[in-house]
Design a protein around this motif. Structure first.
Motif, PDB file in Angstrom:
ATOM      1  N   UNK A   1       0.824  -1.216   0.000  1.00 33.71           N
ATOM      2  CA  UNK A   1       0.000   0.000   0.000  1.00 33.71           C
ATOM      3  C   UNK A   1       0.853   1.258   0.000  1.00 33.71           C
ATOM      4  N   UNK A   2       1.885   1.303   0.853  1.00 34.99           N
ATOM      5  CA  UNK A   2       2.785   2.457   0.900  1.00 34.99           C
ATOM      6  C   UNK A   2       3.590   2.553  -0.390  1.00 34.99           C
ATOM      7  N   UNK A   3       4.010   1.416  -0.912  1.00 41.71           N
ATOM      8  CA  UNK A   3       4.760   1.403  -2.176  1.00 41.71           C
ATOM      9  C   UNK A   3       3.900   1.987  -3.304  1.00 41.71           C
ATOM     10  N   UNK A   4       2.640   1.584  -3.372  1.00 41.32           N
ATOM     11  CA  UNK A   4       1.755   2.070  -4.429  1.00 41.32           C
ATOM     12  C   UNK A   4       1.523   3.575  -4.296  1.00 41.32           C
ATOM     13  N   UNK A   5       1.332   4.054  -3.078  1.00 45.56           N
ATOM     14  CA  UNK A   5       1.148   5.503  -2.879  1.00 45.56           C
ATOM     15  C   UNK A   5       2.387   6.272  -3.331  1.00 45.56           C
TER      16      UNK A   5
ATOM     17  N   UNK B   1      -4.607   9.171  -7.238  1.00 44.24           N
ATOM     18  CA  UNK B   1      -5.513   8.020  -7.208  1.00 44.24           C
ATOM     19  C   UNK B   1      -5.068   7.077  -6.096  1.00 44.24           C
ATOM     20  N   UNK B   2      -5.981   6.211  -5.723  1.00 48.42           N
ATOM     21  CA  UNK B   2      -5.677   5.180  -4.734  1.00 48.42           C
ATOM     22  C   UNK B   2      -6.043   3.833  -5.334  1.00 48.42           C
TER      23      UNK B   2
ATOM     24  N   UNK C   1      -4.738   8.262 -14.123  1.00 46.74           N
ATOM     25  CA  UNK C   1      -3.819   8.596 -15.218  1.00 46.74           C
ATOM     26  C   UNK C   1      -4.511   9.417 -16.300  1.00 46.74           C
ATOM     27  N   UNK C   2      -5.734   9.024 -16.652  1.00 44.12           N
ATOM     28  CA  UNK C   2      -6.487   9.779 -17.663  1.00 44.12           C
ATOM     29  C   UNK C   2      -6.830  11.179 -17.172  1.00 44.12           C
TER      30      UNK C   2
END
Length: 189
Positions: free
Chosen positions: A96-100, A110-111, A183-184
């Motif tokens: 979760x932290x990596x993705x943020x 985004x999440x 992204x869009x």
């Protein structure tokens, strides 16, 4: 009529063989004391200084060449790779932290819709890094023991296994519809 001795050699008979003509290559080498090419040691022999006219002693096989600079660079790259693997494990397993962090670096607001879905990918990335480092270290040591240049092995191994682990870590991000929507949205701005 003259006798058979006056007629000369019989033209149908073979001429007498010359010295060594029918000897096998092994017999010829034994007579001239030359080793067979498949029996020559891999390292060039080093002859000792002997006075003229004396019988030289048996050749001494040269030692394997050690490359201290190559060894230092190889072990330094392996140590750097080991530190990289050890520090990546906690960062990867907290997906979760990596993705943020990754979304923040990309400038996407985004999440993840399901942060737990990235955990198996993170475990796979950690395994790729750990197993890849072990294989790289084993191949490097094997190459150094054979006195070959080995510095490039940890370099190539690090690139290949880090890229593979990175692709595994990004796969859940690219499969999340919320990330694509973010992204869009950021592309429209």
């Amino acid at each position: 009529m003259s006798g058979a001795a006056d007629a000369g050699p019989d033209p149908r008979s073979r001429p007498r063989p010359q010295y060594g003509e029918y000897a096998t290559p092994e017999e010829q080498r034994a007579r001239i004391q030359e080793p067979a090419p498949w029996h020559v040691p891999p390292a060039a022999p080093v002859m000792t200084d002997a006075p003229a006219g004396s019988i030289p002693s048996a050749p001494v096989v040269a030692e394997k060449r050690h490359r201290p600079v190559d060894r230092i660079i190889t072990f330094a790259l392996l140590a750097y790779g080991l530190v990289n693997v050890i520090t990546s494990i906690p960062a990867f397993l907290d997906y979760g932290t990596y993705a943020e962090t990754m979304l923040g670096l990309m400038g996407v607001d985004a999440e993840l819709s399901d942060p737990a879905a990235g955990r198996p990918w993170a475990v796979a990335a950690v395994l790729v890094l750990a197993i890849g480092w072990c294989l790289t270290a084993a191949l490097s040591v094997w190459s150094m023991r054979r006195s070959r240049i080995s510095w490039w092995i940890p370099l190539v191994g690090g690139i290949v296994f880090s890229l593979t682990a990175g692709l595994l870590m990004v796969a859940p991000l690219m499969n999340d519809p919320a990330v694509w929507q973010g992204l869009l949205d950021s592309a429209r701005l």
